[in-house]
Design a protein around this motif. Structure first.
Motif, PDB file in Angstrom:
ATOM      1  N   CYS A 155      74.348  34.934  50.980  1.00 61.94           N
ATOM      2  CA  CYS A 155      75.362  35.933  51.380  1.00 61.94           C
ATOM      3  C   CYS A 155      75.113  37.294  50.746  1.00 61.94           C
ATOM      4  O   CYS A 155      75.791  38.262  51.081  1.00 61.94           O
ATOM      5  CB  CYS A 155      76.747  35.430  51.017  1.00 61.94           C
ATOM      6  SG  CYS A 155      77.047  35.345  49.229  1.00 61.94           S
ATOM      7  N   ALA A 156      74.164  37.378  49.790  1.00 67.63           N
ATOM      8  CA  ALA A 156      73.846  38.639  49.101  1.00 67.63           C
ATOM      9  C   ALA A 156      75.125  39.255  48.523  1.00 67.63           C
ATOM     10  O   ALA A 156      75.904  38.550  47.873  1.00 67.63           O
ATOM     11  CB  ALA A 156      73.105  39.585  50.028  1.00 67.63           C
ATOM     12  N   THR A 157      75.400  40.531  48.805  1.00 63.13           N
ATOM     13  CA  THR A 157      76.553  41.193  48.185  1.00 63.13           C
ATOM     14  C   THR A 157      77.838  41.063  49.011  1.00 63.13           C
ATOM     15  O   THR A 157      78.827  41.741  48.728  1.00 63.13           O
ATOM     16  CB  THR A 157      76.223  42.673  47.915  1.00 63.13           C
ATOM     17  OG1 THR A 157      75.475  43.190  49.033  1.00 63.13           O
ATOM     18  CG2 THR A 157      75.384  42.827  46.669  1.00 63.13           C
ATOM     19  N   GLY A 158      77.801  40.220  50.039  1.00 65.56           N
ATOM     20  CA  GLY A 158      79.046  39.800  50.684  1.00 65.56           C
ATOM     21  C   GLY A 158      79.470  40.523  51.965  1.00 65.56           C
ATOM     22  O   GLY A 158      80.453  40.120  52.592  1.00 65.56           O
ATOM     23  N   GLU A 159      78.743  41.551  52.361  1.00 64.22           N
ATOM     24  CA  GLU A 159      79.180  42.333  53.528  1.00 64.22           C
ATOM     25  C   GLU A 159      79.347  41.462  54.773  1.00 64.22           C
ATOM     26  O   GLU A 159      80.286  41.635  55.559  1.00 64.22           O
ATOM     27  CB  GLU A 159      78.187  43.478  53.814  1.00 64.22           C
ATOM     28  CG  GLU A 159      78.271  44.655  52.868  1.00 64.22           C
ATOM     29  CD  GLU A 159      77.489  44.477  51.555  1.00 64.22           C
ATOM     30  OE1 GLU A 159      77.226  43.321  51.142  1.00 64.22           O
ATOM     31  OE2 GLU A 159      77.156  45.502  50.932  1.00 64.22           O
ATOM     32  N   GLU A 160      78.415  40.528  54.964  1.00 66.81           N
ATOM     33  CA  GLU A 160      78.473  39.656  56.142  1.00 66.81           C
ATOM     34  C   GLU A 160      79.715  38.760  56.099  1.00 66.81           C
ATOM     35  O   GLU A 160      80.354  38.510  57.130  1.00 66.81           O
ATOM     36  CB  GLU A 160      77.205  38.791  56.154  1.00 66.81           C
ATOM     37  CG  GLU A 160      77.086  37.857  57.329  1.00 66.81           C
ATOM     38  CD  GLU A 160      75.860  36.945  57.165  1.00 66.81           C
ATOM     39  OE1 GLU A 160      74.820  37.292  57.719  1.00 66.81           O
ATOM     40  OE2 GLU A 160      75.951  35.924  56.461  1.00 66.81           O
ATOM     41  N   VAL A 161      80.048  38.311  54.909  1.00 65.66           N
ATOM     42  CA  VAL A 161      81.183  37.391  54.759  1.00 65.66           C
ATOM     43  C   VAL A 161      82.496  38.111  55.051  1.00 65.66           C
ATOM     44  O   VAL A 161      83.385  37.567  55.728  1.00 65.66           O
ATOM     45  CB  VAL A 161      81.225  36.809  53.324  1.00 65.66           C
ATOM     46  CG1 VAL A 161      82.199  35.658  53.247  1.00 65.66           C
ATOM     47  CG2 VAL A 161      79.853  36.377  52.879  1.00 65.66           C
ATOM     48  N   TYR A 162      82.644  39.339  54.515  1.00 64.50           N
ATOM     49  CA  TYR A 162      83.870  40.091  54.802  1.00 64.50           C
ATOM     50  C   TYR A 162      83.958  40.423  56.297  1.00 64.50           C
ATOM     51  O   TYR A 162      85.048  40.447  56.867  1.00 64.50           O
ATOM     52  CB  TYR A 162      83.939  41.365  53.948  1.00 64.50           C
ATOM     53  CG  TYR A 162      84.227  41.054  52.489  1.00 64.50           C
ATOM     54  CD1 TYR A 162      85.522  40.731  52.068  1.00 64.50           C
ATOM     55  CD2 TYR A 162      83.223  41.042  51.537  1.00 64.50           C
ATOM     56  CE1 TYR A 162      85.799  40.418  50.746  1.00 64.50           C
ATOM     57  CE2 TYR A 162      83.471  40.732  50.205  1.00 64.50           C
ATOM     58  CZ  TYR A 162      84.767  40.427  49.813  1.00 64.50           C
ATOM     59  OH  TYR A 162      85.043  40.107  48.507  1.00 64.50           O
ATOM     60  N   SER A 163      82.819  40.661  56.926  1.00 64.75           N
ATOM     61  CA  SER A 163      82.825  40.917  58.374  1.00 64.75           C
ATOM     62  C   SER A 163      83.374  39.693  59.099  1.00 64.75           C
ATOM     63  O   SER A 163      84.192  39.806  60.016  1.00 64.75           O
ATOM     64  CB  SER A 163      81.401  41.190  58.890  1.00 64.75           C
ATOM     65  OG  SER A 163      80.779  42.186  58.119  1.00 64.75           O
ATOM     66  N   MET A 164      82.929  38.529  58.678  1.00 70.06           N
ATOM     67  CA  MET A 164      83.402  37.276  59.288  1.00 70.06           C
ATOM     68  C   MET A 164      84.907  37.119  59.060  1.00 70.06           C
ATOM     69  O   MET A 164      85.644  36.741  59.976  1.00 70.06           O
ATOM     70  CB  MET A 164      82.641  36.092  58.682  1.00 70.06           C
ATOM     71  CG  MET A 164      83.089  34.744  59.179  1.00 70.06           C
ATOM     72  SD  MET A 164      82.738  34.479  60.911  1.00 70.06           S
ATOM     73  CE  MET A 164      81.034  33.962  60.799  1.00 70.06           C
ATOM     74  N   ALA A 165      85.356  37.417  57.842  1.00 72.76           N
ATOM     75  CA  ALA A 165      86.788  37.260  57.536  1.00 72.76           C
ATOM     76  C   ALA A 165      87.620  38.188  58.432  1.00 72.76           C
ATOM     77  O   ALA A 165      88.690  37.791  58.918  1.00 72.76           O
ATOM     78  CB  ALA A 165      87.045  37.554  56.055  1.00 72.76           C
ATOM     79  N   ILE A 166      87.118  39.392  58.668  1.00 79.29           N
ATOM     80  CA  ILE A 166      87.838  40.331  59.553  1.00 79.29           C
ATOM     81  C   ILE A 166      87.913  39.758  60.963  1.00 79.29           C
ATOM     82  O   ILE A 166      88.971  39.724  61.600  1.00 79.29           O
ATOM     83  CB  ILE A 166      87.130  41.718  59.550  1.00 79.29           C
ATOM     84  CG1 ILE A 166      87.330  42.400  58.193  1.00 79.29           C
ATOM     85  CG2 ILE A 166      87.651  42.596  60.689  1.00 79.29           C
ATOM     86  CD1 ILE A 166      86.518  43.683  58.003  1.00 79.29           C
ATOM     87  N   LEU A 167      86.779  39.282  61.456  1.00 83.33           N
ATOM     88  CA  LEU A 167      86.740  38.716  62.811  1.00 83.33           C
ATOM     89  C   LEU A 167      87.714  37.531  62.932  1.00 83.33           C
ATOM     90  O   LEU A 167      88.500  37.440  63.875  1.00 83.33           O
ATOM     91  CB  LEU A 167      85.310  38.285  63.123  1.00 83.33           C
ATOM     92  CG  LEU A 167      84.998  37.760  64.515  1.00 83.33           C
ATOM     93  CD1 LEU A 167      83.515  38.007  64.849  1.00 83.33           C
ATOM     94  CD2 LEU A 167      85.297  36.283  64.681  1.00 83.33           C
ATOM     95  N   LEU A 168      87.682  36.647  61.932  1.00 80.49           N
ATOM     96  CA  LEU A 168      88.557  35.461  61.987  1.00 80.49           C
ATOM     97  C   LEU A 168      90.026  35.870  61.934  1.00 80.49           C
ATOM     98  O   LEU A 168      90.874  35.306  62.621  1.00 80.49           O
ATOM     99  CB  LEU A 168      88.236  34.512  60.818  1.00 80.49           C
ATOM    100  CG  LEU A 168      86.858  33.848  60.841  1.00 80.49           C
ATOM    101  CD1 LEU A 168      86.580  33.145  59.514  1.00 80.49           C
ATOM    102  CD2 LEU A 168      86.740  32.857  61.996  1.00 80.49           C
ATOM    103  N   HIS A 169      90.321  36.888  61.111  1.00 81.13           N
ATOM    104  CA  HIS A 169      91.699  37.390  61.026  1.00 81.13           C
ATOM    105  C   HIS A 169      92.159  37.884  62.397  1.00 81.13           C
ATOM    106  O   HIS A 169      93.249  37.545  62.858  1.00 81.13           O
ATOM    107  CB  HIS A 169      91.740  38.515  59.989  1.00 81.13           C
ATOM    108  CG  HIS A 169      92.996  39.306  60.022  1.00 81.13           C
ATOM    109  ND1 HIS A 169      94.210  38.798  59.582  1.00 81.13           N
ATOM    110  CD2 HIS A 169      93.248  40.566  60.470  1.00 81.13           C
ATOM    111  CE1 HIS A 169      95.148  39.712  59.747  1.00 81.13           C
ATOM    112  NE2 HIS A 169      94.592  40.784  60.289  1.00 81.13           N
TER     113      HIS A 169
END
Ligand SMILES: C[S@@+](CC[C@H](N)C(=O)[O-])C[C@H]1O[C@@H](n2cnc3c(N)ncnc32)[C@H](O)[C@@H]1O
Length: 280
Positions: free
Chosen positions: A110-124
């Protein structure tokens, strides 16, 4: 007299064995070209001439190993990287995820997390965040700390906003962070469902019962043998009909997974595990 290339390969092998012996990290199946580039970079940084000079350093200086590990882990990433993939995820996968009472997602590397926060936004935005548990793992502890903080450079937000729109974002991107000085801090509700954890793809086991695994831009650093091992482990971590998304420059082509997965979008490297009926 052996040629220089053989000597260099011998030195690299010894260096990698020293790392393995001392720290348990096995880089022997990393793609040779990028491995050599990282080693040359470290030689230059430390003002050394020969690869073999790195061996005593790695054996006796833990800080040196941390620097090398950092060199090896290319953590380049961005929010909504490959926006069309996120758009396709909304259009082709989200409805299927909605049928589950609970959802498990694993971001590998996940490196520094940008992809994960993008996913969280999409799921929200799709009303799925509250019933999802997101696991975000990497073997670079420093990156994981940054990911956990969720503070990104404010100057990058303009580009990220564009990517978010292209990815089919349905709100205003500014709703998801608060700006302070030159940083953009992601809102805490996005973080609530994310667990950041150390995980080394080479030596650690997979997770179980995943509905979706994102492993993008990680396999490119591995040789085919290691890619196959990792892909097999990821395949086993997925539930039947689970989804696997890899980087757009990566492939299932020569892997054992080719016959076990259907392409949802072959170009964007989005796949779904086939249902297997047990005979008897
Ligand atoms: C280029 S980044 C990809 C980030 C994100 N997935 C993306 O596509 O934007 C590659 C990440 O893989 C991680 N990585 C490399 N080898 C790994 C390993 N053996 N175990 C776990 N993570 C690894 C690196 O530390 C780095 O953070």
């Amino acid at each position: 007299m052996n040629n220089l290339k053989e000597i260099e390969n011998f030195e690299i092998d010894c260096f990698l064995q020293a790392i393995h012996l001392r720290f348990g990290y096995d880089f022997s199946d990393y793609a040779k070209a990028s491995l050599k580039r990282r080693i040359q970079y470290r030689l230059q940084q430390d003002g050394l001439n020969h690869i073999s000079e790195l061996i005593p350093r790695v054996l006796h200086d833990e800080a040196f190993f941390k620097r090398f590990l950092n060199d090896m882990s290319i953590t380049v990433t961005e929010m909504f990287r490959t926006p069309l993939m996120f758009k396709s995820l909304r259009e082709n996968i989200v409805d299927k995820l909605k049928t589950y009472p609970r959802i498990n997602i694993w971001h590998v590397g996940c490196a520094t997390g940008e992809e994960v926060y993008s996913m969280a936004i999409l799921l929200h935005e799709e009303g799925l965040l509250e019933k999802t548990r997101i696991y975000a793992t990497d073997y670079n502890r420093h990156s994981l700390e940054l990911a956990q903080k969720g503070i990104f450079a404010l100057q990058r937000m303009k580009n990220y906003n564009q990517a978010y729109q292209l990815a089919g974002g349905s709100s205003s991107f500014t709703d998801y962070y608060s700006a302070k000085y030159d940083g953009a801090k992601m809102k805490s509700f996005l973080k609530k469902r994310i667990t950041f954890a150390h995980h080394n793809l080479i030596s650690d086991q997979g997770f179980a019962q995943m509905h979706l695994i994102m492993c993008r831009n990680v396999l490119i650093y591995f040789n085919q043998q290691l890619q196959n091992r990792v892909l097999t482990m990821l395949g086993q971590s997925l539930l039947q009909r689970g989804f696997l998304i890899i980087g757009d420059k990566e492939s299932l082509e020569f892997s054992p997974l080719l016959d076990e997965f259907d392409a949802i979008d072959a170009k964007l490297k989005m796949f779904q595990k086939r249902l297997v009926f047990n005979a008897g």
